[in-house]
Design an enzyme around this catalytic site. Structure first.
Site, PDB file in Angstrom:
ATOM      1  NE  ARG A  25      -2.677   2.591   3.188  1.00  0.00           N
ATOM      2  CZ  ARG A  25      -2.694   3.163   4.368  1.00  0.00           C
ATOM      3  NH1 ARG A  25      -1.389   2.823   4.368  1.00  0.00           N
ATOM      4  NH2 ARG A  25      -3.742   3.952   4.114  1.00  0.00           N
ATOM      5  NE  ARG A  76       9.624 -20.241   0.600  1.00  0.00           N
ATOM      6  CZ  ARG A  76      10.016 -19.820   1.457  1.00  0.00           C
ATOM      7  NH1 ARG A  76      10.608 -18.833   1.239  1.00  0.00           N
ATOM      8  NH2 ARG A  76       9.676 -20.349   2.820  1.00  0.00           N
ATOM      9  CB  THR A 130      11.584 -12.313   6.288  1.00  0.00           C
ATOM     10  OG1 THR A 130      11.882 -14.039   7.034  1.00  0.00           O
ATOM     11  CG2 THR A 130      12.590 -11.540   7.048  1.00  0.00           C
ATOM     12  CB  ILE A 131       7.630 -14.125  10.625  1.00  0.00           C
ATOM     13  CG1 ILE A 131       8.332 -15.292  10.364  1.00  0.00           C
ATOM     14  CG2 ILE A 131       6.463 -13.655  10.053  1.00  0.00           C
ATOM     15  CD1 ILE A 131       7.529 -16.524  11.060  1.00  0.00           C
ATOM     16  CG  ASP A 132      12.760 -16.527   9.815  1.00  0.00           C
ATOM     17  OD1 ASP A 132      11.510 -16.807  10.329  1.00  0.00           O
ATOM     18  OD2 ASP A 132      12.734 -17.113   8.873  1.00  0.00           O
ATOM     19  NE  ARG A 260       4.863 -17.534   5.996  1.00  0.00           N
ATOM     20  CZ  ARG A 260       5.701 -18.689   5.327  1.00  0.00           C
ATOM     21  NH1 ARG A 260       6.253 -19.269   5.566  1.00  0.00           N
ATOM     22  NH2 ARG A 260       5.040 -19.235   4.162  1.00  0.00           N
TER      23      ARG A 260
HETATM   24  O1  F6P Z   1      11.173 -17.825   6.657  1.00  0.00           O
HETATM   25  C1  F6P Z   1      10.156 -17.812   7.166  1.00  0.00           C
HETATM   26  C2  F6P Z   1       9.204 -19.014   7.626  1.00  0.00           C
HETATM   27  O2  F6P Z   1       8.358 -18.818   8.043  1.00  0.00           O
HETATM   28  C3  F6P Z   1      10.194 -19.843   8.175  1.00  0.00           C
HETATM   29  O3  F6P Z   1      10.558 -19.257   9.641  1.00  0.00           O
HETATM   30  C4  F6P Z   1      10.287 -21.160   7.869  1.00  0.00           C
HETATM   31  O4  F6P Z   1      11.113 -22.111   8.620  1.00  0.00           O
HETATM   32  C5  F6P Z   1       9.649 -21.053   6.453  1.00  0.00           C
HETATM   33  O5  F6P Z   1       9.425 -19.868   6.494  1.00  0.00           O
HETATM   34  C6  F6P Z   1       9.165 -21.926   6.119  1.00  0.00           C
HETATM   35  O6  F6P Z   1       8.595 -21.927   5.055  1.00  0.00           O
HETATM   36  P1  F6P Z   1       7.761 -22.358   3.819  1.00  0.00           P
HETATM   37  O7  F6P Z   1       5.957 -21.776   4.281  1.00  0.00           O
HETATM   38  O8  F6P Z   1       7.744 -22.147   2.832  1.00  0.00           O
HETATM   39  O9  F6P Z   1       7.286 -24.185   4.610  1.00  0.00           O
END
Ligand code: F6P
Length: 327
Positions: A25, A76, A130-132, A260
């Site tokens: 947005r 991806r 990214t949540i990481d 997520r």
């Molecule tokens: O990179 C974000 C993430 O949620 C990681 O924490 C997790 O290991 C991975 O993606 C899971 O990926 P996918 O949704 O492709 O299974």
């Protein structure tokens, strides 16, 4: 002198993260504010290769600020890892007259962006989504705060039942190979211990924390296990504890992709909005090849190469505090 930019494409790639929509947005609205054409590229880099591109206007992004996921969808893409794939993507952009790109995602997204912006004459800026929280050049990534809040909400609920049954719970959280979610959410939810990928602590340390909890009469004991930890998967860890303490009843909860989803927190919405506007303004100023983050509340630009080569350091001081407070 940098070429004038009249038209900007935006995409989300890799694992989705709450706040990506707020970032989309912000890119669209900032682009329209500066009278530029804005294109949404659907399904990440794969959609760019397959020409899934639509022009967006300010109203196209109404009512998405508060929504989790990404309205542009994500993927991806293996094909974008090849020069041929990237060439197709470039040709599609050129055919539509798109002069610049904003990509929102994590490590893989920035790696693709680094190659793309160095091989073709397309300026690219990246937003950390990214949540990481595992990217260098920013204190926090878009989605991390929301994911932590989801985890603490779940752990609060688990605690209710853990307390009622005097049970020990192992709660597995995401983070691929980084323990940011585990540590922050563990501290915020009063976990007895956290098991992190950044540590090489032996199983004995966990036994020690568990015994400490038991001797202090702690009846609900919650251990947060980060998915990428080095001790083993959550089932192996729980089994090792069961063998050692057969009289303790224990349960396992894997939070998984729940982390997520959901509406982004205020922190993530503000972060995404600031970064989205910065991405458009920096492109218009002639910048390219950089990830944009916020460090100590100030915008920071980091070359893609540097952003993917390292990640921000986990703050082990939080772990020390957690252990003091879990007694
Ligand atoms: O990179 C974000 C993430 O949620 C990681 O924490 C997790 O290991 C991975 O993606 C899971 O990926 P996918 O949704 O492709 O299974």
């Amino acid at each position: 002198m940098a070429k004038e930019i009249n038209s900007i494409g935006v995409l989300t790639s890799g694992g989705d993260a709450p706040g990506m929509n707020a970032a989309i947005r912000a890119v669209v609205r900032a682009g329209k504010y500066y009278n530029k054409k804005i294109y949404g590229i659907y399904e990440g880099y794969q959609g760019l290769i397959e020409n899934q591109i639509l022009e967006l206007n300010a109203r196209s992004v109404k009512n998405i600020l508060e929504r989790g996921g990404t309205v542009l969808k994500s993927s991806r893409s293996e094909e974008f890892k090849t020069v041929e794939g990237r060439r197709k993507a470039y040709q599609n952009l050129k055919a539509l007259g798109i002069d610049a790109l904003v990509v929102i995602g994590g490590n893989g997204t920035f790696t693709g962006a680094m190659h793309f912006s160095s091989e073709f004459d397309i300026p690219v800026m990246g937003l950390p989504g990214t949540i990481d929280n595992d990217l260098a050049g920013t204190d926090f990534t878009i989605g991390f705060d929301t994911a932590c809040n989801v985890v603490i909400d779940c752990v609060d609920k688990i605690r209710d039942t853990a307390e009622s049954h005097n049970r020990l719970f192992f709660v597995e959280v995401m983070g691929r190979d980084s323990g940011f979610i585990a540590l922050r959410a563990g501290l915020a939810s009063g976990a007895l211990d956290v098991i992190l990928p950044e540590e090489q602590a032996p199983m004995e340390d966990l036994f020690h924390e568990l015994e400490k909890g038991a001797s202090n009469n702690k009846m609900n004991r919650i251990i947060i296990v980060s998915e990428g930890n080095k001790l083993g998967d959550t089932y192996e860890i729980a089994n090792a504890v069961r063998e050692r303490y057969p009289h303790w009843e224990s349960k396992i909860t894997i939070l998984g992709h729940l982390q997520r989803g959901g509406s982004p927190t205020c922190t993530d919405r503000v972060l995404a909005s600031r970064l989205g506007v910065a991405s458009v303004e920096s492109l218009l100023q002639g910048m390219s090849g950089q990830a944009i983050g916020i460090v100590n509340d100030v915008l920071k630009f980091t070359d893609f190469k540097e952003a993917i080569a390292s990640k921000s350091e986990i703050d082990m001081e939080l772990n020390r505090i957690l252990k003091i407070l879990s007694t």
